[in-house]
Design a protein around this motif. Structure first.
Motif, mmCIF file in Angstrom:
data_model
loop_
_atom_site.group_PDB
_atom_site.id
_atom_site.type_symbol
_atom_site.label_atom_id
_atom_site.label_comp_id
_atom_site.label_asym_id
_atom_site.label_seq_id
_atom_site.Cartn_x
_atom_site.Cartn_y
_atom_site.Cartn_z
ATOM 1 N N ALA B 238 0.832 -1.208 0.000
ATOM 2 C CA ALA B 238 0.000 0.000 0.000
ATOM 3 C C ALA B 238 0.868 1.260 0.000
ATOM 4 N N ASP B 239 1.947 1.256 0.780
ATOM 5 C CA ASP B 239 2.779 2.460 0.883
ATOM 6 C C ASP B 239 3.503 2.776 -0.426
ATOM 7 N N HIS B 240 3.983 1.753 -1.112
ATOM 8 C CA HIS B 240 4.674 2.015 -2.377
ATOM 9 C C HIS B 240 3.689 2.406 -3.472
ATOM 10 N N LEU B 241 2.487 1.868 -3.403
ATOM 11 C CA LEU B 241 1.440 2.321 -4.315
ATOM 12 C C LEU B 241 1.134 3.792 -4.041
ATOM 13 N N ALA B 242 1.130 4.168 -2.779
ATOM 14 C CA ALA B 242 0.881 5.570 -2.397
ATOM 15 C C ALA B 242 1.995 6.489 -2.909
ATOM 16 N N PHE B 269 -10.446 -2.433 2.604
ATOM 17 C CA PHE B 269 -9.245 -2.614 3.439
ATOM 18 C C PHE B 269 -8.027 -2.039 2.706
ATOM 19 N N LEU B 270 -7.919 -2.349 1.417
ATOM 20 C CA LEU B 270 -6.840 -1.793 0.597
ATOM 21 C C LEU B 270 -7.074 -0.308 0.345
ATOM 22 N N LEU B 271 -8.274 0.033 -0.067
ATOM 23 C CA LEU B 271 -8.572 1.415 -0.452
ATOM 24 C C LEU B 271 -8.236 2.386 0.673
ATOM 25 N N GLU B 272 -8.700 2.054 1.878
ATOM 26 C CA GLU B 272 -8.474 2.974 3.000
ATOM 27 C C GLU B 272 -6.996 3.115 3.344
ATOM 28 N N ALA B 273 -6.275 2.011 3.252
ATOM 29 C CA ALA B 273 -4.830 2.073 3.533
ATOM 30 C C ALA B 273 -4.121 2.941 2.505
ATOM 31 N N GLN B 275 -5.482 5.303 0.568
ATOM 32 C CA GLN B 275 -5.923 6.695 0.724
ATOM 33 C C GLN B 275 -5.146 7.384 1.834
ATOM 34 N N LYS B 276 -5.029 6.706 2.973
ATOM 35 C CA LYS B 276 -4.351 7.289 4.135
ATOM 36 C C LYS B 276 -2.867 7.514 3.823
ATOM 37 N N SER B 277 -2.235 6.508 3.247
ATOM 38 C CA SER B 277 -0.802 6.597 2.965
ATOM 39 C C SER B 277 -0.531 7.665 1.905
ATOM 40 N N VAL B 288 -4.435 19.616 -2.166
ATOM 41 C CA VAL B 288 -4.813 18.416 -2.912
ATOM 42 C C VAL B 288 -5.364 17.343 -1.987
ATOM 43 N N LYS B 289 -6.599 16.963 -2.218
ATOM 44 C CA LYS B 289 -7.156 15.780 -1.579
ATOM 45 C C LYS B 289 -7.421 14.796 -2.715
ATOM 46 N N PRO B 290 -6.467 13.912 -2.995
ATOM 47 C CA PRO B 290 -6.637 13.062 -4.177
ATOM 48 C C PRO B 290 -7.818 12.105 -4.006
ATOM 49 N N GLU B 291 -8.574 11.957 -5.078
ATOM 50 C CA GLU B 291 -9.701 11.022 -5.027
ATOM 51 C C GLU B 291 -9.207 9.663 -5.513
ATOM 52 N N ILE B 292 -9.237 8.696 -4.621
ATOM 53 C CA ILE B 292 -8.794 7.333 -4.951
ATOM 54 C C ILE B 292 -9.993 6.421 -4.743
ATOM 55 N N VAL B 293 -10.311 5.637 -5.756
ATOM 56 C CA VAL B 293 -11.502 4.784 -5.688
ATOM 57 C C VAL B 293 -11.182 3.391 -6.209
ATOM 58 N N LEU B 294 -12.077 2.453 -5.897
ATOM 59 C CA LEU B 294 -11.945 1.102 -6.440
ATOM 60 C C LEU B 294 -12.660 1.024 -7.789
ATOM 61 N N ALA B 295 -12.130 0.197 -8.679
ATOM 62 C CA ALA B 295 -12.813 -0.062 -9.948
ATOM 63 C C ALA B 295 -14.172 -0.691 -9.658
ATOM 64 N N THR B 296 -15.140 -0.397 -10.513
ATOM 65 C CA THR B 296 -16.487 -0.939 -10.265
ATOM 66 C C THR B 296 -16.915 -1.952 -11.322
ATOM 67 N N LEU B 297 -16.244 -1.957 -12.465
ATOM 68 C CA LEU B 297 -16.623 -2.916 -13.505
ATOM 69 C C LEU B 297 -15.948 -4.249 -13.218
ATOM 70 N N GLU B 298 -16.640 -5.300 -13.561
ATOM 71 C CA GLU B 298 -16.061 -6.606 -13.254
ATOM 72 C C GLU B 298 -15.485 -7.258 -14.504
ATOM 73 N N ASN B 299 -15.801 -8.512 -14.690
ATOM 74 C CA ASN B 299 -15.112 -9.308 -15.706
ATOM 75 C C ASN B 299 -15.206 -8.766 -17.125
ATOM 76 N N ASP B 300 -16.285 -8.052 -17.443
ATOM 77 C CA ASP B 300 -16.457 -7.607 -18.820
ATOM 78 C C ASP B 300 -15.714 -6.307 -19.125
#
Lengths: 315, 315
Positions: B238-242, B269-273, B275-277, B288-300
């Protein structure tokens, strides 16, 4: 014809710029930022009127201003400009109210990149980045022929990309910022540290024995002479810049990367080191030969770039 | 209506996609890449014909294809696709010659980002980036509503941005690549290393005592349970992604950053970590308050994103 204005911590310079980037004439005043925003604004207005007075009744199409700080995404407000003690100053509205001509704002490093792109080293490239290597490290991003300022106006702040674990804490509070490796400040910091540690080097005698007089030019000259401390400092600067460039290739894969600012006066000695180090760090070495060049515009780049901000905005 | 095709190492999937991203129907065949480019090309043609056959005389406007590799800047050639043993394959020309319909190519991570931007989590954002966190780390960059592929087609290869001194050497040969910190492979590598060093952890028992059976889901679940090794591996990821996200803010300052791919199934669990980092690492924290979100589309997402490549190209 457009008017370009370079707002610096020391001087304000305004010039009339032709469509081929020629500077017809320019006017200068001291900034005297401590006298406050309203007073500086008055001086900018005064400079614009001086330039217009020499235009013999013709009007400029626009006035572009480069500022040493952050401009809001909508291009209307100087969000933050610590050197000038400005915060959230609606410079576009304020100046347009006085001079009755469209005003465009941008960060000064961005403006330098636009000047190079329109009239200098990256001419003809629709995707170009520029590093401005000075006391700090600034940047400029052009994608698809448009300037990228970001949604909060903080895009192209290359100096704060993290490129390593860090030598000392950056002014921004982070560890590992490019600026702490590849600015003049960083080069001086590392040279002084080695001198204080007792390393043998010619840098101290270049500075007349005065540690506080060490500057980046001395360190780079020592490197050119083969001095071990000079070489270490220079290599750290060039290698971390190369990491930043290869990271930018992984993000944007631009056509060209321009190196400008005071540190780039090291010339081909710097250029060749950065080209070699970047080539070693490129992810897809067989596909990508990044084009890295030195900036070609000199002192008027700020004026010239400011005059063409409008051309790089999205419609 | 467009046809989208997802070319994977295991399967080829083609679908008819409506203008609101609806998948009317899809057809699948095994890729069997070892049988060679011409054979796989024939299978793709066959899938397109199957989809067209159900269109009752209507024609698709275009066919878009996402491939697990690098597409040339002009969108005509698959430059490199190691999983399929493809090098410099003129897929656009070859398929257009067979199906008489315009064909558009893009990298599969790019295509996932387009799908999210057009129909998913980053809808309405003209400046968006996406990280695809899986076995490796891929990315997607959209600036000004246009996809950024780069002049050599290697833009948005976020997995190879250098974000630290490095734990182990990346497949690309470099040290410190994001992929060696924040992919499923990296998480597993670090967990196995700790187990081999004798650290106490529940991960090994989750894997039935078989070190080779350890997977990223186990490590993340251990982190959720408060297991020290699980937490260390998760935090490193998570930290290196941040760091990578905050570096991207320093370059592009996008409106939104989307996290997708298998590792993103770790959910909030991942998203919050992350975002915080990221918030801790942002250069201009007050702006800057970066907006970080999870993808919502699935297999298609692969099909849907491929179907809209054309919409994101420069005119």
């Amino acid at each position: 014809m457009n008017i370009g204005i370079d707002v610096g911590g020391t001087n304000l310079v305004a010039g009339l710029i032709g469509d081929s980037g020629e500077v017809f004439f320019k006017k200068k005043q001291p900034t005297r930022a401590r006298e406050g925003y309203e007073t500086v604004l008055g001086r900018i207005e005064d400079l614009v009127e001086q330039v217009m007075a020499e235009m013999r009744g013709q009007s400029p199409e626009s006035v572009g201003i480069g500022v040493p700080g952050i401009v809001s995404a909508d291009g209307k407000t100087v969000v933050s400009c610590p050197n000038l003690f400005w915060e959230n100053k609606p410079l576009k509205r304020d100046l347009e109210g006085k001079i009755h001509c469209p005003v465009y704002l941008a960060n000064d490093a961005t403006v330098a990149g636009l000047a190079e792109n329109r009239f200098g080293s990256s001419q003809g490239c629709r995707d170009a980045v520029m590093f401005t290597l000075g006391t700090g490290v600034g940047g400029s991003v052009i994608v698809g022929g448009r300037v990228v300022n970001g949604v909060h106006g903080v895009a192209s702040e290359f100096g704060h990309m993290i490129v390593g674990d860090g030598l000392y804490r950056c002014n921004c509070g982070k560890m590992g910022c490019l600026e702490t490796y590849s600015s003049a400040t960083a080069v001086i910091w590392l040279a002084k540290k080695r001198i204080e540690e007792g390393c043998e080097t010619e840098i101290l005698s270049m500075a007349g024995g005065d540690l506080e007089a060490v500057n980046a030019e001395m360190v780079i000259n020592a490197a050119k002479n083969g001095d071990a401390v000079g070489l270490e400092c220079f290599k750290s600067m060039a290698d971390h810049l190369a990491i930043a460039i290869s990271n930018l290739v992984d993000v944007l894969d631009p056509e060209i990367c321009v190196l400008g600012g005071g540190v780039a006066h090291a010339g081909t000695f710097l250029l060749e080191a950065v080209q070699k180090s970047t080539a070693e760090r490129i992810t897809y070495k067989s596909l990508v030969k990044p084009e890295i060049v030195l900036a070609t515009l000199e002192n008027d780049a700020g004026l010239v770039g400011a005059s063409c901000i409008k051309e790089y905005l999205y419609d």
